[in-house]
Each structure stands twice: as structure tokens, then as C-alpha cells.
Motif scaffolding. Sequence first.
Motif, PDB file in Angstrom:
ATOM      1  N   LEU A 137      13.594  41.688  66.493  1.00  0.00           N
ATOM      2  CA  LEU A 137      14.613  41.659  65.452  1.00  0.00           C
ATOM      3  C   LEU A 137      15.940  42.200  65.967  1.00  0.00           C
ATOM      4  O   LEU A 137      17.012  41.641  65.700  1.00  0.00           O
ATOM      5  N   GLN A 138      15.891  43.286  66.728  1.00  0.00           N
ATOM      6  CA  GLN A 138      17.119  43.876  67.254  1.00  0.00           C
ATOM      7  C   GLN A 138      17.847  42.902  68.184  1.00  0.00           C
ATOM      8  O   GLN A 138      19.073  42.770  68.129  1.00  0.00           O
ATOM      9  N   LYS A 139      17.092  42.211  69.033  1.00  0.00           N
ATOM     10  CA  LYS A 139      17.705  41.250  69.949  1.00  0.00           C
ATOM     11  C   LYS A 139      18.326  40.083  69.184  1.00  0.00           C
ATOM     12  O   LYS A 139      19.439  39.638  69.501  1.00  0.00           O
ATOM     13  N   GLY A 140      17.638  39.587  68.179  1.00  0.00           N
ATOM     14  CA  GLY A 140      18.120  38.420  67.457  1.00  0.00           C
ATOM     15  C   GLY A 140      19.241  38.712  66.491  1.00  0.00           C
ATOM     16  O   GLY A 140      20.093  37.848  66.236  1.00  0.00           O
ATOM     17  N   ASP A 141      19.259  39.912  65.946  1.00  0.00           N
ATOM     18  CA  ASP A 141      20.266  40.284  64.964  1.00  0.00           C
ATOM     19  C   ASP A 141      21.526  40.803  65.668  1.00  0.00           C
ATOM     20  O   ASP A 141      21.983  41.920  65.432  1.00  0.00           O
TER      21      ASP A 141
ATOM     22  N   LEU B 122      21.768  31.119  66.328  1.00  0.00           N
ATOM     23  CA  LEU B 122      21.692  30.807  64.903  1.00  0.00           C
ATOM     24  C   LEU B 122      23.046  30.597  64.247  1.00  0.00           C
ATOM     25  O   LEU B 122      24.014  31.310  64.536  1.00  0.00           O
ATOM     26  N   ILE B 123      23.073  29.623  63.339  1.00  0.00           N
ATOM     27  CA  ILE B 123      24.131  29.470  62.346  1.00  0.00           C
ATOM     28  C   ILE B 123      23.467  29.711  60.998  1.00  0.00           C
ATOM     29  O   ILE B 123      22.598  28.935  60.578  1.00  0.00           O
ATOM     30  N   THR B 124      23.825  30.786  60.320  1.00  0.00           N
ATOM     31  CA  THR B 124      23.142  31.147  59.084  1.00  0.00           C
ATOM     32  C   THR B 124      24.145  31.343  57.949  1.00  0.00           C
ATOM     33  O   THR B 124      25.324  31.607  58.187  1.00  0.00           O
ATOM     34  N   PRO B 125      23.681  31.239  56.705  1.00  0.00           N
ATOM     35  CA  PRO B 125      24.516  31.719  55.605  1.00  0.00           C
ATOM     36  C   PRO B 125      24.769  33.214  55.785  1.00  0.00           C
ATOM     37  O   PRO B 125      23.927  33.936  56.342  1.00  0.00           O
ATOM     38  N   GLU B 126      25.900  33.678  55.314  1.00  0.00           N
ATOM     39  CA  GLU B 126      26.219  35.095  55.471  1.00  0.00           C
ATOM     40  C   GLU B 126      25.155  35.959  54.795  1.00  0.00           C
ATOM     41  O   GLU B 126      24.732  35.698  53.673  1.00  0.00           O
ATOM     42  N   GLY B 127      24.694  36.974  55.513  1.00  0.00           N
ATOM     43  CA  GLY B 127      23.688  37.889  54.993  1.00  0.00           C
ATOM     44  C   GLY B 127      22.257  37.451  55.232  1.00  0.00           C
ATOM     45  O   GLY B 127      21.323  38.180  54.884  1.00  0.00           O
ATOM     46  N   LYS B 128      22.060  36.276  55.839  1.00  0.00           N
ATOM     47  CA  LYS B 128      20.711  35.756  56.073  1.00  0.00           C
ATOM     48  C   LYS B 128      20.275  35.892  57.540  1.00  0.00           C
ATOM     49  O   LYS B 128      19.265  35.322  57.938  1.00  0.00           O
ATOM     50  N   GLU B 129      21.018  36.662  58.318  1.00  0.00           N
ATOM     51  CA  GLU B 129      20.746  36.732  59.752  1.00  0.00           C
ATOM     52  C   GLU B 129      19.385  37.385  60.047  1.00  0.00           C
ATOM     53  O   GLU B 129      18.550  36.804  60.757  1.00  0.00           O
ATOM     54  N   LYS B 130      19.151  38.559  59.507  1.00  0.00           N
ATOM     55  CA  LYS B 130      17.886  39.254  59.764  1.00  0.00           C
ATOM     56  C   LYS B 130      16.704  38.476  59.202  1.00  0.00           C
ATOM     57  O   LYS B 130      15.645  38.403  59.837  1.00  0.00           O
ATOM     58  N   GLU B 131      16.885  37.922  58.023  1.00  0.00           N
ATOM     59  CA  GLU B 131      15.806  37.135  57.418  1.00  0.00           C
ATOM     60  C   GLU B 131      15.430  35.955  58.306  1.00  0.00           C
ATOM     61  O   GLU B 131      14.230  35.653  58.486  1.00  0.00           O
ATOM     62  N   THR B 132      16.432  35.300  58.883  1.00  0.00           N
ATOM     63  CA  THR B 132      16.152  34.139  59.729  1.00  0.00           C
ATOM     64  C   THR B 132      15.401  34.550  60.988  1.00  0.00           C
ATOM     65  O   THR B 132      14.422  33.898  61.368  1.00  0.00           O
ATOM     66  N   VAL B 133      15.835  35.614  61.628  1.00  0.00           N
ATOM     67  CA  VAL B 133      15.137  36.095  62.828  1.00  0.00           C
ATOM     68  C   VAL B 133      13.697  36.489  62.486  1.00  0.00           C
ATOM     69  O   VAL B 133      12.756  36.177  63.225  1.00  0.00           O
TER      70      VAL B 133
END
Length: 469
Positions: free
Chosen positions: A251-255, A317-328
Motif C-alpha cells: 500500500l505504501q509503495k502504491g499510494d 493509476l489514474i483514479t478519482p480523487e480520494g480513491k487512490e488507497k482504495e484502488t491499490v
Amino acid sequence: MKIEQIYTGCLAQGAYYIESNGEVAIIDPLRETQQYVDKAEKENAKIKYIFETHFHADFVSGHVDLAKKTGATIVFGPGAETAYDAHIATDNETFKIGNITIKVLHTPGHTLESSTFLLIDENGNNHAIFSGDTLFLGDVGRPDLAIKSDLTKEDLAGMLYDSLRNKIMPLADNIIVYPAHGAGSACGKNLSKETVGLLGDQKKTNYALRADMTKEEFIEDVLDGIPPPPQYFAKNAMMNKSGYDNFEAVLQKGDTELTPEDFEAIANQEDALVLDVRNEKEFVKEHIPNSVFIGINGGFAPWVGALITDLKQPILLITPEGKEKETVTRLSRVGYDNTLGYLKGGIQAWKDAGKDIETIESISVDEFSNRFKSGDITTLDVRKDGEYKSEHLEGDSVQHFALDYINDNMNAIDKTKTYHLHCAGGYRSVIAASILKARGFDVIDIAGGFAAIKKTDLPTTAFVCPSTL
């Protein structure tokens, strides 16, 4: 005694938190395990056991991380072999959790080590079964997923028949059934939308528990209509058997937020896949060249698993704002642990940096109808086989293969043609369009999909109820 089902819709998966007198058992935990630790601490309880009903194929379980965090013992059924410390139970072995008991019922068939856990309450009464992928509501587990087995799917189906009739069906009708999955999982073909039920109801309504059913009939019925398993199933099962990277590190690497310049540089240096998880309408309107769309608001994790063939694929990743951690997190649930970061500011930041964007042509169903009637277009239906067989557009220029198997069907399509794509409503066709466009195909999306096509006067086959196919 406290039993809580923690259900995850994207995976159609149920994990279970069971507590009695300060002790806790977790059954089939998700990859992100801190939620179980926090829940136990809030209740001033200690996680004692982590029960795994089998080596899951459709998601990466959190058992290894959770055991490291808590010191709890991982328990598998008979015959399981792991690369980490685990207690391999014997059939009918019992485990105490506070004032209750968990009894292991070895129920091979879905896999060889598959086990059902019988909960015996404080008064010594059989209360519930946690049936994993052995028994679902409305169905039973598919018997074609055993890892490195020299047994055929027919052999395993026969074992499943015996397990159900010798271990589960003799239990009382008032036993509560807590399965590992509900509707939407690829682990069965006829799963109910309900996620908790009574065994007596299953005996009456589940086709696989019919009292007069012979083993031969059972094998034929269970195997009938099972599609090939998604390509990631065997890989996830092996991760569950061998172990995996720590989730918090993944999670840390992806976020990690990236500028457009860093994002582009990493994409080129690492040969990373740019995965866009916004909604399909946003992607069609504008996206980074060669990016692939799989929207996080659809069946995200299973589609990632079905379509991205390399679990170690570097991903941006291209994510909606605030969805970064959830996506990872949701990527890691199906074993994709190599997310390298996300584009800070999204597509707007990309455009502000003066970088190129692309679009996918999307046409209304009325425009499609006009083009179709001209007789000079090729249509590609990417719905599942059952949907297509149930009802589809007629015509010599109509092709079909399910999105699930697009990677296996590249030789069936022609780069000299333009393909008009549709699914049922629009989500899957945009996934397909993004993949094909990134590989150099000319594609046009039909807005509204087959649901819109049916409202036109275009010729379609007579509807056949899927249950009769």
C-alpha cells in the motif's frame, strides 16, 4: 458469542469474525487485516485462530499478515501444504474459542484440503457451518481448481458429492450456513444473492443437495456449463499457499503521488501499464494514450484478475480523487502488488502539463442502428457466453467473444476493420475498447449497450431464459 459477516461486494466474498469470552477466530480474512485487529482491540479480545476454508483462488487472503501481527495460529484442513507455519488439522479436530468450539469437517471436492467449520455454541449445540466454497446458497463450489492435482474435475466432483452427503446434509435443518461467496463470484455458477441461510432451506432448494440425486447425476450437473476459470485463479491460490509481500508495504509503495513528468518517465522506464479506474463516460471523453480502463465502480478486482495476465505487472493509476488507497488495496486483493503510484491531479494535471490525450468514439444507439442497417459495419458483442446465447443481435457481421477471454481472441479480429463494441450496458464494452485501442485496433463504443439495442427495431434472436440453456 458474537458472529459477524464482513462482506466485500467487489469480490462477493464473506469473511467472518467470531468472538467468545475474549477470544476471536477469523475465517477467510481479506488481504487488508488491520480491520480485524482493530475490531478485536475494541472488544478487548485477542485473535487466537485464523481458519482458512481452503486455498482461495479468487482472492489473496490475509492469513499470513494477520498471523504475523497477532501471533494467531493459521488453521487449514487435512492435506494442506504451506510454505509458512500453519496447523494442518485432522478431520473432526476441535478448537476452543472462549466458550465455543470450532470443529473441522474435511469436505474435499472444491479443492482437496477444503474444509467446513462447524460452530458448536456454549451449550454444546451445533449452531452454524462456515462452508467456504463447499456449499453456497443455491450452488456448490466448482471442482476444477485444485492446485497441482493429478485428479480430474470428475474425480473432485465425486469427492464433493460424498462430502456434501456424508458431512453436511446429515446436520440439522436449523444449522445456519455462512458461505465464502455470494452472487457474482466465479467460484460457482448459480449463487444466490443472499449471503446467510439455513441448511434446511438448501436441502429443499439447492439443486446439488437433491436427496434422490445419484453421484453420476451430481457430477454431470455440477460440471455442466462451468466456464474456464479466470487466468488469475491458479496464481492467487499459489500465493495463498506460498505467502506474499506485506500488505502495508504494498500500500505504501502504491499510494505515491506523481507529477505528470514523473508519471510519464516511470511509465516508459518500467514499461508500466497505465490503468484508468474512473467511470466509463469519463474515459471515453478523454484519457492518456494507450491506457486501459477498468472502472473501480464496477466488478473491478475480478476484471483486473481476468484481463491483466502478469501479477507482477508494474501499474500506474489514474483514479478519482480520494480513491487512490482504495484502488491499490483492491488490486492487492487479487495479487497485483506492483502498483508504483498515481497521477496527482488526474487527467486535468496531465492536460495542464501540455501532454496528449485521446478519446474513444461513442455513438448513440440510433446512430448505430443507421450504420447497422447500411450493412457495412462489424459489431463485436463482448458479453458473457450465457448472455449472448440468451439473446443477441442477428447478422453475418456480428461477432462475439466474452470480455473475460479477450486476450485469447486477438487472432479472431482484424486490424483492417472498425469494430462497433457493445456489452449489456456500457461498462465492459469500454474496457474492451480500451484494450483493443491500446493494441492498435479501430473501435467505436455503442452507448447504452444491448439494453439500448433491444429498444430499436434491429433484428435480435428470440429470448431464451438463461436457466433453460
